[in-house]
Design an enzyme around this catalytic site. Structure first.
Site, PDB file in Angstrom:
ATOM      1  N   SER A 136       0.848  -1.181   0.000  1.00 23.73           N
ATOM      2  CA  SER A 136       0.000   0.000   0.000  1.00 23.73           C
ATOM      3  C   SER A 136       0.889   1.238   0.000  1.00 23.73           C
ATOM      4  O   SER A 136       1.761   1.387   0.856  1.00 23.73           O
ATOM      5  CB  SER A 136      -0.890  -0.010   1.249  1.00 23.73           C
ATOM      6  OG  SER A 136      -1.620   1.185   1.347  1.00 23.73           O
ATOM      7  N   LYS A 162      -1.605  -0.923  -4.021  1.00 25.70           N
ATOM      8  CA  LYS A 162      -2.770  -0.129  -3.631  1.00 25.70           C
ATOM      9  C   LYS A 162      -2.321   1.307  -3.480  1.00 25.70           C
ATOM     10  O   LYS A 162      -1.269   1.579  -2.904  1.00 25.70           O
ATOM     11  CB  LYS A 162      -3.304  -0.684  -2.308  1.00 25.70           C
ATOM     12  CG  LYS A 162      -4.385   0.136  -1.665  1.00 25.70           C
ATOM     13  CD  LYS A 162      -4.980  -0.631  -0.494  1.00 25.70           C
ATOM     14  CE  LYS A 162      -4.902   0.158   0.787  1.00 25.70           C
ATOM     15  NZ  LYS A 162      -5.469  -0.568   1.933  1.00 25.70           N
ATOM     16  N   LYS A 164      -3.696   5.424  -2.476  1.00 22.52           N
ATOM     17  CA  LYS A 164      -4.732   6.199  -1.798  1.00 22.52           C
ATOM     18  C   LYS A 164      -5.280   7.240  -2.763  1.00 22.52           C
ATOM     19  O   LYS A 164      -4.503   7.881  -3.497  1.00 22.52           O
ATOM     20  CB  LYS A 164      -4.133   6.908  -0.573  1.00 22.52           C
ATOM     21  CG  LYS A 164      -3.577   5.949   0.484  1.00 22.52           C
ATOM     22  CD  LYS A 164      -4.690   5.275   1.256  1.00 22.52           C
ATOM     23  CE  LYS A 164      -4.146   4.403   2.380  1.00 22.52           C
ATOM     24  NZ  LYS A 164      -5.209   3.681   3.082  1.00 22.52           N
ATOM     25  N   ASP A 189      -7.771   3.014  -2.617  1.00 20.92           N
ATOM     26  CA  ASP A 189      -8.380   3.065  -1.279  1.00 20.92           C
ATOM     27  C   ASP A 189      -8.716   4.528  -0.973  1.00 20.92           C
ATOM     28  O   ASP A 189      -7.830   5.381  -0.954  1.00 20.92           O
ATOM     29  CB  ASP A 189      -7.395   2.517  -0.241  1.00 20.92           C
ATOM     30  CG  ASP A 189      -7.995   2.436   1.165  1.00 20.92           C
ATOM     31  OD1 ASP A 189      -9.147   2.875   1.360  1.00 20.92           O
ATOM     32  OD2 ASP A 189      -7.295   1.937   2.076  1.00 20.92           O
ATOM     33  N   GLU A 214     -11.573   0.435  -2.577  1.00 23.10           N
ATOM     34  CA  GLU A 214     -11.695   0.202  -1.136  1.00 23.10           C
ATOM     35  C   GLU A 214     -12.337   1.394  -0.433  1.00 23.10           C
ATOM     36  O   GLU A 214     -11.913   2.542  -0.619  1.00 23.10           O
ATOM     37  CB  GLU A 214     -10.300  -0.079  -0.562  1.00 23.10           C
ATOM     38  CG  GLU A 214     -10.295  -0.444   0.924  1.00 23.10           C
ATOM     39  CD  GLU A 214      -8.910  -0.855   1.417  1.00 23.10           C
ATOM     40  OE1 GLU A 214      -8.027  -1.148   0.574  1.00 23.10           O
ATOM     41  OE2 GLU A 214      -8.699  -0.874   2.630  1.00 23.10           O
ATOM     42  N   ASP A 239     -13.567  -1.769   4.266  1.00 16.15           N
ATOM     43  CA  ASP A 239     -12.529  -1.787   5.308  1.00 16.15           C
ATOM     44  C   ASP A 239     -13.179  -1.214   6.577  1.00 16.15           C
ATOM     45  O   ASP A 239     -13.776  -1.957   7.375  1.00 16.15           O
ATOM     46  CB  ASP A 239     -11.329  -0.956   4.811  1.00 16.15           C
ATOM     47  CG  ASP A 239     -10.218  -0.771   5.833  1.00 16.15           C
ATOM     48  OD1 ASP A 239     -10.383  -1.190   6.987  1.00 16.15           O
ATOM     49  OD2 ASP A 239      -9.161  -0.180   5.494  1.00 16.15           O
ATOM     50  N   LYS A 263      -9.041  -6.703   9.121  1.00 20.63           N
ATOM     51  CA  LYS A 263      -7.946  -6.260   9.996  1.00 20.63           C
ATOM     52  C   LYS A 263      -8.272  -6.771  11.389  1.00 20.63           C
ATOM     53  O   LYS A 263      -9.379  -6.523  11.896  1.00 20.63           O
ATOM     54  CB  LYS A 263      -7.851  -4.729  10.036  1.00 20.63           C
ATOM     55  CG  LYS A 263      -7.371  -4.110   8.733  1.00 20.63           C
ATOM     56  CD  LYS A 263      -7.198  -2.613   8.854  1.00 20.63           C
ATOM     57  CE  LYS A 263      -6.807  -2.029   7.500  1.00 20.63           C
ATOM     58  NZ  LYS A 263      -6.757  -0.562   7.519  1.00 20.63           N
ATOM     59  N   GLY A 291      -3.632  -3.825   6.571  1.00 18.69           N
ATOM     60  CA  GLY A 291      -2.477  -3.481   7.398  1.00 18.69           C
ATOM     61  C   GLY A 291      -2.718  -2.191   8.155  1.00 18.69           C
ATOM     62  O   GLY A 291      -3.522  -1.353   7.738  1.00 18.69           O
TER      63      GLY A 291
HETATM   64  O1  OSB Z   1       0.857  -1.038   4.815  1.00 23.67           O
HETATM   65  C1  OSB Z   1      -0.075  -1.053   5.629  1.00 23.67           C
HETATM   66  O2  OSB Z   1       0.076  -1.476   6.798  1.00 23.67           O
HETATM   67  C2  OSB Z   1      -1.443  -0.607   5.213  1.00 23.67           C
HETATM   68  C3  OSB Z   1      -1.532   0.813   4.833  1.00 23.67           C
HETATM   69  C4  OSB Z   1      -2.944   1.332   4.703  1.00 23.67           C
HETATM   70  O3  OSB Z   1      -3.477   1.315   3.632  1.00 23.67           O
HETATM   71  C5  OSB Z   1      -3.551   1.922   5.886  1.00 23.67           C
HETATM   72  C6  OSB Z   1      -2.673   2.447   6.818  1.00 23.67           C
HETATM   73  C7  OSB Z   1      -3.150   3.063   7.943  1.00 23.67           C
HETATM   74  C8  OSB Z   1      -4.508   3.147   8.157  1.00 23.67           C
HETATM   75  C9  OSB Z   1      -5.393   2.615   7.227  1.00 23.67           C
HETATM   76  C10 OSB Z   1      -4.944   1.987   6.095  1.00 23.67           C
HETATM   77  C11 OSB Z   1      -5.982   1.387   5.216  1.00 23.67           C
HETATM   78  O4  OSB Z   1      -5.893   0.249   4.781  1.00 23.67           O
HETATM   79  O5  OSB Z   1      -7.000   2.033   5.006  1.00 23.67           O
HETATM   80 MG    MG Z   2      -8.287   0.844   3.805  1.00 29.72          MG
END
Ligand code: OSB
Ligand code: MG
Length: 368
Positions: A136, A162, A164, A189, A214, A239, A263, A291
């Site tokens: 991500s 992924k 953002k 996401d 997402e 999520d 998660k 994550g």
């Molecule tokens: O590499 C990772 O641990 C995930 C990174 C990530 O997308 C994320 C990180 C922090 C809070 C929310 C998210 C998410 O999945 O929305």
């Molecule tokens: Mg997410």
């Protein structure tokens, strides 16, 4: 088992690659480590995933500490626990606070796995020997930098990428990535940055052969997501909206998503994560492990969970070195050709690295 001594440590870890979302940048991750010892001396470890500020869910590092200290530890301390599943019912009178609950429940699962002489993955019912891993990528200063970063991750072998997105930084970025990498398994996401009024933008994203979109809509919504899913061919992945088995059941019934990101912290622990996994499997909904920028203990739990069969899609479980100069476990979590080998040794399969843990600890409290 009976937990006789619980040590909470507050750690602050500098991140090698600061992670930027539409809410801000995490350049130092803080977490609580839970070290739980039972009457036989077996020690299990857990990690909180809540951030310092409540931008992802309502929990924070301080609320998790408060819940652990004032409610959750007093419930578990000295109580006879036959199986980790019992922790869920012991915690049932406490509303929500999923990340706090999950952190100590994880330590109980670790002890249980050791005492039944299984790897944590086996104890959870996981069969896969290796898991597929994606990465991500946070928001970057420019599209060129984002593309360079993605290129590096593809070369490292990650199985999907992924990114953002947020209003104003979406279609153009996806278009640029697709022009460069037409066949890359790509996920966007939104972390709840859109509403149904943005449907035209979301429909434009539908044309880029994305693996999924997402959490486009509100963190607590499944109704608007159902309306949106009817208008998109790309599967929606939920999520933030899924905090329990019941949330997942309702979302599946309503048709709010085609994929669920599980998660452990967000759903209140491994027991609930397995229940959601099983529900998704029965309903042919693919899942993957999300994550929370975890350090080694949380990452080890994610790896074990991902060994369950319905984790069909690559997770956000990149290797330790993607995040940390030095992780808190030995060995660190390593990704090779886009896979992590699931440890087969007893417990979480990685040893807490006490030298690193001590170095990063800013405070510590013992409950017994
Ligand atoms: O590499 C990772 O641990 C995930 C990174 C990530 O997308 C994320 C990180 C922090 C809070 C929310 C998210 C998410 O999945 O929305
Ligand atoms: Mg997410």
């Amino acid at each position: 088992m009976r937990l006789e001594k619980i040590t909470l440590r507050h750690l602050k870890m500098p991140m090698k690659a600061p992670f930027t979302t539409s809410f801000g940048t995490v350049d130092e991750k803080e977490m609580l480590l839970i070290e739980a010892k039972d009457e036989s001396g077996t020690t299990g470890w857990g990690e909180t995933v809540a951030f310092v500020a409540p931008w992802y869910t309502e929990e924070t590092l301080k609320t998790t500490w408060h819940m652990l200290q004032d409610f959750l530890i007093p419930i578990l301390l000295h109580k006879k626990i036959g199986h980790p599943d019992e922790v869920t019912s012991l915690f049932a009178p406490i509303r929500r606070n999923c990340m706090a609950k999950a952190s100590i429940e994880g330590a109980v699962w670790d002890i249980y796995a050791q005492q039944t002489k299984q790897s944590l993955a086996q104890a959870l019912g996981g069969q896969k020997q290796r898991i597929e891993v994606g990465v991500s990528v946070g928001i970057q200063p420019s599209i060129a930098q984002l593309i360079a970063l993605i290129k590096g991750h593809i070369e490292e072998g990650y199985k999907r990428v992924k990114i953002k997105i947020k209003p104003g930084e979406d279609v153009e970025i996806v278009q640029a990535i697709r022009a460069e990498f037409p066949n890359l398994p790509l996920v966007v996401d939104a972390n709840s940055a859109y509403t149904l009024e943005d449907i035209e933008i979301l429909q434009q994203l539908d044309d880029f052969n994305l693996l999924m979109i997402e959490q486009p809509l509100a963190t607590d919504d499944i109704v608007d997501h159902a309306a949106l899913q009817k208008k998109l061919k790309t599967p929606i992945c939920l999520d933030e909206s899924i905090t329990s088995y019941e949330d997942a059941r309702r979302a599946i019934e309503l048709g709010s998503c085609g994929v669920i990101n599980i998660k452990i912290g967000r759903v209140g622990g491994l027991t609930e994560a397995i229940r959601i996994h099983d529900l998704c499997k029965a309903n042919h909904i693919p899942v993957w492990c999300g994550g929370m920028l975890e350090a080694g203990i949380g990452r080890a739990h994610n790896v074990a969970l991902t060994s369950l069969s319905q984790f069909i899609l690559p997770g956000d479980t990149a290797g330790s070195s993607h995040y940390w100069y030095e992780d808190i476990i030995d060995p660190e979590v390593k990704v090779k050709d886009g896979y992590i080998e699931v440890p087969q040794s007893v417990g979480i399969g990685y040893k807490p690295n006490m030298a690193v843990i001590d170095k990063l600890t800013i405070s510590k409290e013992i409950y017994q």
